[in-house]
Design an enzyme around this catalytic site. Structure first.
Site, PDB file in Angstrom:
ATOM      1  N   ASP A  67       0.816  -1.213   0.000  1.00  0.00           N
ATOM      2  CA  ASP A  67       0.000   0.000   0.000  1.00  0.00           C
ATOM      3  C   ASP A  67       0.851   1.265   0.000  1.00  0.00           C
ATOM      4  O   ASP A  67       2.064   1.213   0.219  1.00  0.00           O
ATOM      5  CB  ASP A  67      -0.967   0.000   1.202  1.00  0.00           C
ATOM      6  CG  ASP A  67      -0.312  -0.503   2.487  1.00  0.00           C
ATOM      7  OD1 ASP A  67       0.922  -0.401   2.589  1.00  0.00           O
ATOM      8  OD2 ASP A  67      -1.038  -0.983   3.372  1.00  0.00           O
ATOM      9  N   ASN A 137      -7.360  -4.282  14.136  1.00  0.00           N
ATOM     10  CA  ASN A 137      -8.743  -4.524  13.689  1.00  0.00           C
ATOM     11  C   ASN A 137      -8.825  -5.648  12.642  1.00  0.00           C
ATOM     12  O   ASN A 137      -9.853  -5.828  12.004  1.00  0.00           O
ATOM     13  CB  ASN A 137      -9.355  -3.232  13.119  1.00  0.00           C
ATOM     14  CG  ASN A 137      -8.619  -2.722  11.886  1.00  0.00           C
ATOM     15  OD1 ASN A 137      -7.643  -3.333  11.432  1.00  0.00           O
ATOM     16  ND2 ASN A 137      -9.068  -1.608  11.334  1.00  0.00           N
ATOM     17  N   HIS A 139      -7.063  -5.853   9.847  1.00  0.00           N
ATOM     18  CA  HIS A 139      -6.796  -5.493   8.442  1.00  0.00           C
ATOM     19  C   HIS A 139      -5.477  -6.089   7.956  1.00  0.00           C
ATOM     20  O   HIS A 139      -4.565  -6.342   8.734  1.00  0.00           O
ATOM     21  CB  HIS A 139      -6.872  -3.980   8.210  1.00  0.00           C
ATOM     22  CG  HIS A 139      -5.707  -3.176   8.701  1.00  0.00           C
ATOM     23  ND1 HIS A 139      -5.765  -1.813   8.886  1.00  0.00           N
ATOM     24  CD2 HIS A 139      -4.439  -3.521   9.049  1.00  0.00           C
ATOM     25  CE1 HIS A 139      -4.592  -1.370   9.311  1.00  0.00           C
ATOM     26  NE2 HIS A 139      -3.781  -2.396   9.418  1.00  0.00           N
TER      27      HIS A 139
HETATM   28  P1  PGA Z   1       2.208  -2.512  12.690  1.00  0.00           P
HETATM   29  O1  PGA Z   1       1.060  -2.446  11.580  1.00  0.00           O
HETATM   30  O2  PGA Z   1       3.233  -3.461  12.178  1.00  0.00           O
HETATM   31  O3  PGA Z   1       2.728  -1.103  12.752  1.00  0.00           O
HETATM   32  O4  PGA Z   1       1.562  -2.972  13.955  1.00  0.00           O
HETATM   33  C1  PGA Z   1       0.565  -3.606  11.035  1.00  0.00           C
HETATM   34  C2  PGA Z   1      -0.595  -3.281  10.112  1.00  0.00           C
HETATM   35  O5  PGA Z   1      -1.343  -2.337  10.416  1.00  0.00           O
HETATM   36  O6  PGA Z   1      -0.752  -3.957   9.100  1.00  0.00           O
END
Ligand code: PGA
Length: 266
Positions: A67, A137, A139
């Site tokens: 992304d 969450n 995702h």
């Molecule tokens: P993080 O994010 O590694 O900063 O916890 C993971 C994500 O949101 O996919």
């Protein structure tokens, strides 16, 4: 799903680095799917170390990131291009012309940009190994809950929770983008292997839903239950809500014997 529960975040990073190194060594033109966020930083550190020790060459590697924020300049310190340069690209012998992110400026049609990204992935031969983190969450990429399981690269509006989770990375008065281009869930499922990393207690509920919950758009990571080669590397904290931990630990010991004999990939 292959669930690998490790002692701590450090072990998760070095475990992931072994899988990535293996795919780079085995393939003539390896294609990696990359993720940003806090979790994969130590993975990239390990890969840089392998490279600096002369153990790993990125010469023939092509990468596609999951992304990128909408309408952000590559040079912006908050862009995912900058993140990747700082954490990996600038420290290894990768041809940066072969590092792709799903970008979209204000004057570009996100649908056209999304289709073009899908086409670029296809033209590169598809992703061999997709690295993933997971949001609290559930995702994956910026596929927020309610994302279609059949989604492809497109523009998404981020949820309040994701904006809140990521706000720690922005300075007080700095503009925080609210939209992003992201590979879709179907795009992610097309990868030959997916490797999801999760560490820390704040991921435990999402990890449980991903592995033992129903396959649902409300937990996009649960779609990985439908993937034939999903590797889930988690630390004890992220695994803490799984009731099947003992089975996973045992199954993993058994699999390690097979891996030692036959290697990590087919
Ligand atoms: P993080 O994010 O590694 O900063 O916890 C993971 C994500 O949101 O996919």
């Amino acid at each position: 799903m292959q669930i690998i529960i490790l002692e701590n975040a450090e072990q998760v990073a070095s475990g992931a680095a072994q899988w990535v190194a293996e795919v780079i060594k085995q393939k003539t033109n390896p294609v990696l799917g990359l993720a940003t966020g806090s979790t994969p930083i130590s993975l990239y550190k390990q890969l840089v170390e392998y490279h600096q020790k002369g153990q790993l060459s990125f010469e023939n590697v092509t990468t596609f990131n999951l992304d990128e924020y909408h309408n952000i300049e590559a040079e912006n310190p908050q862009s995912y291009r900058t993140f990747m340069k700082q954490n990996l690209f600038d420290h290894v012998n990768i041809d940066q012309e072969k590092t792709y992110l799903p970008t979209c400026r204000n004057d570009q049609n996100p649908r056209v940009q999304g289709l073009a990204y899908e086409e670029q992935i296809k033209n590169a031969g598809g992703v061999d190994l997709q690295i993933l983190g997971i949001g609290a969450n559930g995702h994956i990429g910026f596929n927020e809950p309610t994302s279609s399981l059949a989604s492809r690269t497109r523009i998404k509006t981020l949820t309040k929770q994701t904006l809140q989770d990521n706000s720690r990375l922005f300075k007080k008065d700095e503009y925080q983008p609210t939209m992003a281009m992201t590979m879709g869930i179907a795009t992610i499922l097309d990868a030959r292997y997916v490797l999801l990393m999760a560490t820390g207690k704040n991921k435990a509920a999402a990890v449980k839903q991903m592995i033992t919950g129903p396959v649902t758009a409300m937990c996009p990571a649960s779609a990985l239950q439908m993937h034939e080669n999903a590797i889930i590397l988690i630390d004890k904290d992220a695994a803490s809500e799984l009731t099947e931990q003992e089975y996973f630990q045992w199954a993993n010991q058994e699999h390690q014997k097979i891996n030692q004999t036959f290697g990590l990939f087919i």
